[in-house]
Design an enzyme around this catalytic site. Structure first.
Site, PDB file in Angstrom:
ATOM      1  N   LYS A 143      -2.280  -1.441  -3.639  1.00 46.64           N
ATOM      2  CA  LYS A 143      -3.131  -0.256  -3.563  1.00 46.64           C
ATOM      3  C   LYS A 143      -2.281   1.002  -3.658  1.00 46.64           C
ATOM      4  O   LYS A 143      -1.294   1.074  -2.931  1.00 46.64           O
ATOM      5  CB  LYS A 143      -3.903  -0.271  -2.236  1.00 46.64           C
ATOM      6  CG  LYS A 143      -4.835   0.920  -2.047  1.00 46.64           C
ATOM      7  CD  LYS A 143      -5.518   0.890  -0.687  1.00 46.64           C
ATOM      8  CE  LYS A 143      -6.460   2.082  -0.573  1.00 46.64           C
ATOM      9  NZ  LYS A 143      -7.126   2.176   0.723  1.00 46.64           N
ATOM     10  N   LYS A 167       0.858  -1.180   0.000  1.00 45.77           N
ATOM     11  CA  LYS A 167       0.000   0.000   0.000  1.00 45.77           C
ATOM     12  C   LYS A 167       0.895   1.231   0.000  1.00 45.77           C
ATOM     13  O   LYS A 167       1.747   1.388   0.872  1.00 45.77           O
ATOM     14  CB  LYS A 167      -0.896  -0.012   1.236  1.00 45.77           C
ATOM     15  CG  LYS A 167      -1.842   1.173   1.318  1.00 45.77           C
ATOM     16  CD  LYS A 167      -2.735   1.065   2.549  1.00 45.77           C
ATOM     17  CE  LYS A 167      -3.667   2.235   2.674  1.00 45.77           C
ATOM     18  NZ  LYS A 167      -4.510   2.127   3.885  1.00 45.77           N
TER      19      LYS A 167
HETATM   20 ZN   LIG Z   1      -5.514   3.497   8.373  1.00 46.32          ZN
END
Ligand SMILES: [Zn+2]
Length: 341
Positions: free
Chosen positions: A261, A208
C-alpha cells in the site's frame, strides 16, 4: 561479421520481418485470446466507512462516489456490492467518541463490531474483512499509544490484538492490521488462536508506505494525526529491499495474505513481493489514486473509465491477486457487462 550482425535482435534480418508482433493485435477477438491479464469481480475488495447514527449517508468531498454510512445504509450498500459479484468488503469505523487509547476500537459494541454483526445477519455470504488500527479511534489520531513524542510499539500491539479479537467475536471473516508496528501479526495470531479463532486469516498491511496518496482517506476516516506524522512506523517511499524484509517478517509471524500500500507508485514492489514469496498478495489502490482519476475525469482531461480499468489491470499485472479499491463497484459493472455481451 555482417552475417553475425544481421542475426542480432537489434537489427531485423530484412525489411519484411518474419516476426510481426502486430499479427495478434489485428482484431478484438485475437486480442482477447492472447490477453494475459483479465480483471474479475473476484479480484476486488470494497472499502467502507461506517459511522454511528441512522439513515446517515454523507459523500466524502475529495472522493466522489464514496460515502460515510450508518449501519442501516451500509447494509444496503453491502447488498449491492454482493449483487455485483464482489466477494468482500473491508470496514473502517468512525466512532462516536475518541480517547487517548482508542478504547472504542476494542469495545465489543463499537461501531465496527456492530456493523459486522449487521452485515453477517443481513448480507450473509459477503466476506467481511476489518481494518485493525487505532488511528480512527484515538484523540491524537495516531495508530497507537503515544508517550511524549513516541508512538509506543509493544503497548500498542496488545491493544491491536484486543481489537482484532473483538472483530472476530463479532463475526469478521478476516482481520487486516494496518498499523506497521513490529510484531503485531504475531500478537494478533496468538490472541486469536488462544480464543478458538485459529481459522480466521490475517491480511497484513505488510509493506505500507508513508505516502502523500492517503490525503482523501483521512477526510473519509477522520484520522489525520493532530501532531507529527507516521514516518516512524510506515515505510520510506524510496525503499523496496526493506519492503521484502517487512513482508518476510509478517509471513514468519503468520500473515496469510500480504499487502502493498499504495499500489500505483509501488507496482515494482508488488512484483518483487509476488516473485519472492509467491503469497496471496493484495494491493491497496488508495484514496489519492482514486481521487486523481475522478478529478481528471470530471474535468474531461482523461477518459475516466478507461484509465480506471487500465490502472486496475496494471495492479493485477504487477502481481496482485486482490485489489482493495474504491472503484470496485464501477469496475465490477464493466467486467460484468463484458462477460454478458
Ligand atoms: Zn492507523
Amino acid at each position: 561479421m555482417s552475417e553475425e550482425r544481421s542475426s542480432s535482435l537489434s537489427e531485423p534480418a530484412s525489411p519484411d520481418p518474419i516476426r510481426r508482433l502486430r499479427r495478434t493485435r489485428m482484431t478484438e477477438t485475437l486480442r482477447s485470446m492472447v490477453r494475459e491479464t483479465e480483471l474479475s469481480t473476484n479480484d476486488f475488495i470494497y472499502p467502507q466507512f461506517v459511522v454511528p447514527g441512522k439513515n446517515f449517508r454523507k459523500e466524502i468531498g475529495s472522493m466522489p462516489g464514496v460515502f460515510q454510512l450508518s449501519i442501516d445504509q451500509l447494509i444496503r450498500e453491502c447488498a449491492e456490492v454482493q449483487s455485483l459479484g464482489i466477494p468482500a468488503v473491508i470496514l473502517f469505523g468512525i466512532p462516536e467518541t475518541k480517547d487517548e487509547t482508542g478504547s472504542s476500537a476494542y469495545d465489543e459494541h463499537g461501531i465496527v463490531q456492530e456493523a459486522i454483526r449487521a452485515i453477517k445477519k443481513n448480507v450473509p455470504g459477503l466476506l467481511v474483512i476489518t481494518d485493525v488500527c487505532l488511528c480512527e479511534y484515538t484523540s491524537h489520531g495516531h495508530c497507537g499509544i503515544v508517550r511524549g513524542n513516541d508512538i509506543l510499539n509493544d503497548e500498542s500491539i496488545k491493544l491491536l490484538a484486543k481489537e482484532a479479537l473483538t472483530h472476530a467475536q463479532a463475526g469478521a471473516d478476516m482481520v487486516a492490521p494496518s498499523d506497521m508496528f513490529d510484531g503485531r501479526v504475531q500478537a494478533i495470531r496468538t490472541v486469536l488462536d488462544a480464543n478458538n479463532f485459529q481459522t480466521i486469516p490475517i491480511m497484513s498491511y505488510a509493506a505500507k508506505y508513508a505516502s502523500g496518496f492517503y490525503g482523501p482517506f483521512r477526510e473519509a476516516a477522520e484520522s489525520t494525526p493532530k501532531f507529527g506524522d507516521r514516518r516512524s512506523h510506515q515505510m520510506d517511499p524510496a525503499n523496496s529491499n526493506e519492503a521484502l524484509r517487512e513482508v518476510e517478517q509478517d509471513i514468519l509471524e503468520g500473515a496469510d495474505i500480504v499487502m502493498v500500500k499504495p499500489a500505483l507508485s509501488y507496482l515494482d514492489v508488488i512484483r518483487r513481493v509476488k516473485d519472492r514469496f509467491g503469497m496471496p498478495t493484495a494491493a491497496y489502490n488508495v484514496s489519492g489514486e482514486y481521487s486523481m482519476i475522478k478529478a481528471a475525469g470530471k474535468n474531461g482531461w482523461i477518459d475516466e473509465q478507461r484509465v480506471m480499468m487500465e490502472v486496475l489491470t496494471s495492479i493485477k499485472r504487477a502481481g496482485a491477486d486482490l485489489i482493495l479499491t474504491y472503484f470496485a463497484k464501477e469496475a465490477a459493472r464493466i467486467v460484468n457487462a463484458k462477460r454478458s455481451s
